[in-house]
Design an enzyme around this catalytic site. Structure first.
Site, PDB file in Angstrom:
ATOM      1  N   TYR A  72      10.304 -15.697 -18.038  1.00 33.47           N
ATOM      2  CA  TYR A  72       9.796 -14.605 -18.866  1.00 33.47           C
ATOM      3  C   TYR A  72       8.312 -14.805 -19.170  1.00 33.47           C
ATOM      4  O   TYR A  72       7.515 -13.868 -19.086  1.00 33.47           O
ATOM      5  CB  TYR A  72      10.607 -14.538 -20.165  1.00 33.47           C
ATOM      6  CG  TYR A  72      10.212 -13.408 -21.086  1.00 33.47           C
ATOM      7  CD1 TYR A  72      10.342 -12.076 -20.691  1.00 33.47           C
ATOM      8  CD2 TYR A  72       9.741 -13.670 -22.367  1.00 33.47           C
ATOM      9  CE1 TYR A  72       9.995 -11.041 -21.542  1.00 33.47           C
ATOM     10  CE2 TYR A  72       9.400 -12.640 -23.230  1.00 33.47           C
ATOM     11  CZ  TYR A  72       9.520 -11.326 -22.816  1.00 33.47           C
ATOM     12  OH  TYR A  72       9.175 -10.303 -23.663  1.00 33.47           O
ATOM     13  N   SER A  92       3.627  -9.400 -24.491  1.00 33.13           N
ATOM     14  CA  SER A  92       4.331 -10.269 -25.432  1.00 33.13           C
ATOM     15  C   SER A  92       3.432 -11.444 -25.753  1.00 33.13           C
ATOM     16  O   SER A  92       2.526 -11.784 -24.970  1.00 33.13           O
ATOM     17  CB  SER A  92       5.634 -10.778 -24.786  1.00 33.13           C
ATOM     18  OG  SER A  92       6.187 -11.846 -25.521  1.00 33.13           O
TER      19      SER A  92
END
Length: 255
Positions: free
Chosen positions: A153, A140
């Site tokens: 995250y 990501s």
């Protein structure tokens, strides 16, 4: 480019929805025999039926990538594997570091990092035996830049990026490529909803005013493109964002 016969099997983790499901469809259409894994058996069985009904080849295998014993058992089914797409992962919560839930941080690390490690380690011998293997790590843009409320995250995705980068260094000279695809804002049915514990209002705010966030198919298209490059071509890192997103914290919104 059709895959070589020795490397026609593609394993996709987290294939029950979103990017994983879209990637499975695209790799199947590209000529791979796709093995769909996820915890939700009914979802992957339905997807396998859909892919097979379209004239392609797919099989479903219920699997929790954080269960190492189950992953090792799964890997015994393969002599060779051409492609592994490490897609299983996700985000939980958006609390600041000061009040973040340690259990959510732990779950994110286990799924995004340890899950990727488990499956990659278990299938690396089969990927090498194929003579032309590719490991894809779906990370990501959170793996490269921080943002408020994303600590857990972001930490997990930074670790996943480092896993991919280090593996590439360690296996250079073997017939296995390591590709990292790092998406920015992707609107899927479940990502934001899962992150906010099913809160529809909070999930909708993530994409509010953004005319065209990325779709699962957009990301799957980049994965399929990277995988189907000639064997000597390695796409080390591909960052893909919607045009409206300049960074993790700079997004154009028409509100």
């Amino acid at each position: 480019m059709a895959p070589a016969p020795a490397s026609r099997i593609a394993v996709v983790t987290g294939a029950s929805s979103g990017i994983g499901a879209a990637t499975a469809r695209q790799l199947a259409a590209a000529g791979y025999r796709v093995v769909l894994t996820a915890r939700r058996k009914d979802r992957i069985e339905a997807l396998a039926e859909e892919i097979n009904g379209a004239g392609h080849q797919a099989a479903a295998y219920a699997l929790d990538v954080t269960d190492r014993a189950a992953v090792d058992e799964f890997a015994t089914a393969f002599r060779t594997v051409g492609v592994l797409v490490n897609n299983a992962g996700g985000a939980l919560g958006a609390d600041p570091v000061a009040t973040g839930d340690p259990e959510q941080w732990r779950q994110m690390y286990e799924t995004n990092v340890i899950g990727t490690l488990n499956v990659t380690q278990a299938l690396l011998p089969a990927l090498t035996a194929s003579g032309d293997g590719t490991v894809v790590v779906l990370s990501s843009t959170a793996g490269f830049a921080t943002y408020e409320g994303g600590g857990g995250y972001v930490a997990a995705k930074h670790a996943e990026h480092v896993l991919a980068e280090t593996l590439r260094l360690e296996i250079v000279g073997t017939p296995v490529r390591v590709v990292e695809v790092a998406p920015g804002m992707v609107k899927t049915d479940e990502f934001a909803l899962t992150r906010f514990g099913g809160d529809q209002e909070k999930a909708a705010k993530v994409y509010a005013g953004v005319a065209e966030p990325l779709t699962a198919d957009d990301v799957a298209d980049t994965i399929s493109w990277a995988v189907t490059r000639p064997s000597h071509v390695n796409i080390d890192l591909l960052v893909v964002r919607p045009r409206a997103q300049a960074s993790n914290t700079k997004v154009h919104r028409d509100l």
